[in-house]
Scaffold this motif. Sequence first.
Motif, PDB file in Angstrom:
ATOM      1  N   ALA A   9      44.007  59.340  38.719  1.00  0.00           N
ATOM      2  CA  ALA A   9      42.604  59.655  38.991  1.00  0.00           C
ATOM      3  C   ALA A   9      42.100  60.672  37.988  1.00  0.00           C
ATOM      4  O   ALA A   9      42.748  61.688  37.736  1.00  0.00           O
ATOM      5  N   PRO A  10      40.954  60.441  37.356  1.00  0.00           N
ATOM      6  CA  PRO A  10      40.403  61.408  36.410  1.00  0.00           C
ATOM      7  C   PRO A  10      39.888  62.655  37.124  1.00  0.00           C
ATOM      8  O   PRO A  10      39.760  62.696  38.345  1.00  0.00           O
ATOM      9  N   SER A  11      39.593  63.662  36.328  1.00  0.00           N
ATOM     10  CA  SER A  11      39.138  64.925  36.898  1.00  0.00           C
ATOM     11  C   SER A  11      37.772  64.801  37.557  1.00  0.00           C
ATOM     12  O   SER A  11      37.429  65.554  38.463  1.00  0.00           O
ATOM     13  N   ALA A  12      36.942  63.860  37.099  1.00  0.00           N
ATOM     14  CA  ALA A  12      35.610  63.693  37.664  1.00  0.00           C
ATOM     15  C   ALA A  12      35.595  62.744  38.852  1.00  0.00           C
ATOM     16  O   ALA A  12      34.512  62.408  39.339  1.00  0.00           O
ATOM     17  N   HIS A  13      36.777  62.278  39.341  1.00  0.00           N
ATOM     18  CA  HIS A  13      36.868  61.365  40.470  1.00  0.00           C
ATOM     19  C   HIS A  13      36.069  60.093  40.203  1.00  0.00           C
ATOM     20  O   HIS A  13      35.217  59.673  40.993  1.00  0.00           O
ATOM     21  N   VAL A  14      36.310  59.501  39.049  1.00  0.00           N
ATOM     22  CA  VAL A  14      35.618  58.278  38.637  1.00  0.00           C
ATOM     23  C   VAL A  14      36.658  57.211  38.364  1.00  0.00           C
ATOM     24  O   VAL A  14      37.658  57.461  37.673  1.00  0.00           O
ATOM     25  N   GLU A  15      36.452  56.038  38.895  1.00  0.00           N
ATOM     26  CA  GLU A  15      37.341  54.898  38.668  1.00  0.00           C
ATOM     27  C   GLU A  15      36.732  53.998  37.605  1.00  0.00           C
ATOM     28  O   GLU A  15      35.558  53.627  37.689  1.00  0.00           O
ATOM     29  N   THR A  16      37.524  53.639  36.612  1.00  0.00           N
ATOM     30  CA  THR A  16      37.053  52.797  35.522  1.00  0.00           C
ATOM     31  C   THR A  16      37.658  51.402  35.662  1.00  0.00           C
ATOM     32  O   THR A  16      38.845  51.258  35.968  1.00  0.00           O
ATOM     33  N   THR A  17      36.844  50.393  35.454  1.00  0.00           N
ATOM     34  CA  THR A  17      37.280  49.004  35.473  1.00  0.00           C
ATOM     35  C   THR A  17      36.816  48.331  34.197  1.00  0.00           C
ATOM     36  O   THR A  17      35.759  48.658  33.643  1.00  0.00           O
ATOM     37  N   VAL A  18      37.607  47.367  33.731  1.00  0.00           N
ATOM     38  CA  VAL A  18      37.326  46.651  32.483  1.00  0.00           C
ATOM     39  C   VAL A  18      36.840  45.253  32.832  1.00  0.00           C
ATOM     40  O   VAL A  18      37.420  44.574  33.699  1.00  0.00           O
ATOM     41  N   CYS A  19      35.787  44.807  32.178  1.00  0.00           N
ATOM     42  CA  CYS A  19      35.239  43.472  32.394  1.00  0.00           C
ATOM     43  C   CYS A  19      34.791  42.904  31.057  1.00  0.00           C
ATOM     44  O   CYS A  19      34.627  43.635  30.073  1.00  0.00           O
ATOM     45  N   ALA A  20      34.589  41.601  31.034  1.00  0.00           N
ATOM     46  CA  ALA A  20      34.132  40.892  29.837  1.00  0.00           C
ATOM     47  C   ALA A  20      32.727  40.363  30.094  1.00  0.00           C
ATOM     48  O   ALA A  20      32.488  39.672  31.097  1.00  0.00           O
ATOM     49  N   VAL A  21      31.813  40.684  29.204  1.00  0.00           N
ATOM     50  CA  VAL A  21      30.430  40.228  29.298  1.00  0.00           C
ATOM     51  C   VAL A  21      30.264  39.053  28.342  1.00  0.00           C
ATOM     52  O   VAL A  21      30.462  39.199  27.129  1.00  0.00           O
ATOM     53  N   LEU A  22      29.915  37.889  28.884  1.00  0.00           N
ATOM     54  CA  LEU A  22      29.793  36.665  28.099  1.00  0.00           C
ATOM     55  C   LEU A  22      28.347  36.193  28.107  1.00  0.00           C
ATOM     56  O   LEU A  22      27.639  36.319  29.112  1.00  0.00           O
ATOM     57  N   THR A  23      27.934  35.633  26.987  1.00  0.00           N
ATOM     58  CA  THR A  23      26.620  35.006  26.851  1.00  0.00           C
ATOM     59  C   THR A  23      26.827  33.525  26.580  1.00  0.00           C
ATOM     60  O   THR A  23      27.478  33.156  25.594  1.00  0.00           O
ATOM     61  N   LEU A  24      26.286  32.688  27.461  1.00  0.00           N
ATOM     62  CA  LEU A  24      26.483  31.244  27.376  1.00  0.00           C
ATOM     63  C   LEU A  24      25.200  30.577  26.908  1.00  0.00           C
ATOM     64  O   LEU A  24      24.087  31.040  27.208  1.00  0.00           O
ATOM     65  N   ASP A  25      25.378  29.480  26.211  1.00  0.00           N
ATOM     66  CA  ASP A  25      24.252  28.701  25.695  1.00  0.00           C
ATOM     67  C   ASP A  25      24.363  27.276  26.216  1.00  0.00           C
ATOM     68  O   ASP A  25      25.451  26.675  26.212  1.00  0.00           O
ATOM     69  N   GLY A  26      23.236  26.712  26.683  1.00  0.00           N
ATOM     70  CA  GLY A  26      23.217  25.342  27.181  1.00  0.00           C
ATOM     71  C   GLY A  26      23.567  25.213  28.632  1.00  0.00           C
ATOM     72  O   GLY A  26      24.122  24.187  29.045  1.00  0.00           O
ATOM     73  N   THR A  27      23.257  26.222  29.464  1.00  0.00           N
ATOM     74  CA  THR A  27      23.583  26.187  30.891  1.00  0.00           C
ATOM     75  C   THR A  27      22.386  25.790  31.744  1.00  0.00           C
ATOM     76  O   THR A  27      22.315  26.168  32.923  1.00  0.00           O
ATOM     77  N   GLY A  28      21.452  25.054  31.194  1.00  0.00           N
ATOM     78  CA  GLY A  28      20.259  24.710  31.971  1.00  0.00           C
ATOM     79  C   GLY A  28      20.565  23.792  33.136  1.00  0.00           C
ATOM     80  O   GLY A  28      20.105  24.011  34.258  1.00  0.00           O
ATOM     81  N   ASP A  29      21.365  22.737  32.942  1.00  0.00           N
ATOM     82  CA  ASP A  29      21.648  21.761  33.996  1.00  0.00           C
ATOM     83  C   ASP A  29      22.948  22.048  34.740  1.00  0.00           C
ATOM     84  O   ASP A  29      23.219  21.399  35.752  1.00  0.00           O
ATOM     85  N   ALA A  30      23.753  22.968  34.264  1.00  0.00           N
ATOM     86  CA  ALA A  30      25.052  23.236  34.881  1.00  0.00           C
ATOM     87  C   ALA A  30      24.881  24.218  36.040  1.00  0.00           C
ATOM     88  O   ALA A  30      24.325  25.304  35.863  1.00  0.00           O
ATOM     89  N   GLU A  31      25.337  23.807  37.236  1.00  0.00           N
ATOM     90  CA  GLU A  31      25.269  24.697  38.393  1.00  0.00           C
ATOM     91  C   GLU A  31      26.422  25.707  38.380  1.00  0.00           C
ATOM     92  O   GLU A  31      26.220  26.881  38.685  1.00  0.00           O
ATOM     93  N   GLU A  32      27.607  25.228  38.063  1.00  0.00           N
ATOM     94  CA  GLU A  32      28.777  26.095  37.991  1.00  0.00           C
ATOM     95  C   GLU A  32      29.508  25.814  36.696  1.00  0.00           C
ATOM     96  O   GLU A  32      29.475  24.696  36.171  1.00  0.00           O
ATOM     97  N   VAL A  33      30.139  26.834  36.184  1.00  0.00           N
ATOM     98  CA  VAL A  33      30.929  26.708  34.964  1.00  0.00           C
ATOM     99  C   VAL A  33      32.310  27.284  35.229  1.00  0.00           C
ATOM    100  O   VAL A  33      32.493  28.163  36.075  1.00  0.00           O
ATOM    101  N   GLU A  34      33.267  26.772  34.488  1.00  0.00           N
ATOM    102  CA  GLU A  34      34.637  27.280  34.533  1.00  0.00           C
ATOM    103  C   GLU A  34      34.961  27.878  33.172  1.00  0.00           C
ATOM    104  O   GLU A  34      34.846  27.198  32.147  1.00  0.00           O
TER     105      GLU A  34
END
Length: 361
Positions: free
Chosen positions: A183-208
């Motif tokens: 635990a850091p001194s400021a009592h802050v939890e850090t999590t890592v994530c990936a931010v993705l930008t997709l192109d051509g998702t107009g008709d797709a309801e779900e993507v894998e």
Amino acid sequence: MTAESTKRLGSTLDSVVVYAQGAVCHRLARGSVSPDGRVRVTGLPRSLDPGSLRARVLGAPGVRVTEARVEVEAEPLGTGTPDELRREVERLSDEYAAAQGRRDRQLSLIEEVRALHPVPPARRREEPHRRTPVDALLELADFVDERLTGLHNRLVELEEALRNVEHELTVAADRLARASTDAPSAHVETTVCAVLTLDGTGDAEEVELELEYGVPGAVWVPAYRLTHRQGDGSGRLVLRASVAQRTGEDWTGVRIALATADLRRRTDLPRLRSIRIGRSQPAPAPSGWREPPAGLVDLFSGYDAAGPGQSSAARCPPSRSQPGRDRATGRAPAAGPSRVPPPPWRPRLLAGLRRHPLRHR
């Protein structure tokens, strides 16, 4: 674009390829995408290499990933988490002490029962010998054996309970130590994530989505086992691998592949040297011949161009006593046009350059 408007997708670890140093992990995520094509995939470890992140879309030909980057999110931690772990450790410590006390009392009771043995009374000198009560001795031995059997069975149960409590106490103490040091001194939890930008998702309801990234802190060591029966002409060689990792991820139930390559090693194409087939020959000595430089004949053109317009005094100053006179005769030079003869060393210099050309290395 704020984090609230971006879709958040959870991910699961699908497969891992362990190299000689490090590993490459593959994660799968499925869900809907926001109208702007942004999606945030969570669950990535802190130890991943941001430069190794790769992402692609599965099962959707018209959808592709145009941008992928790693972001670190920070959230405040609850103040009660370390206290709960500390109370759990204290409770398990008391339970472990109680179980250890019960085990010790059982051991002492076993020692007391084991010490039971018949003691005949002291015989006086004038008394005759008494008959030994064999039945009583046998009954005492049977009682001691039966009692020790029951006590030992109870001891096995107490030791098993003690081991279970000790294991729970060790796990709780390890969680408390990790929570207090991570635990850091400021009592802050850090999590890592990936931010993705997709192109051509107009008709797709779900993507894998499939994410690929490299992590350090993983290694595998081979172990060989050779089985051979005496008299047989063959054997069986079994290769086993011991995998160790400290990547911050749980690899339980994950497909693992092994590779002997090194992730840190460059993969440029090697430059191959030519190979000659035949008898070995010494390398040819470098040739020292070089064509004479261009303009060697015109080296003294400036000297030859100095005609009668310049006096010999400009090229060879006369003596101070008789300026303008010949040193040999003491007479003044005859008037009239005359060409200055070439210096005697010029032919020798040109001949030497032709016989001994300049060598280069």
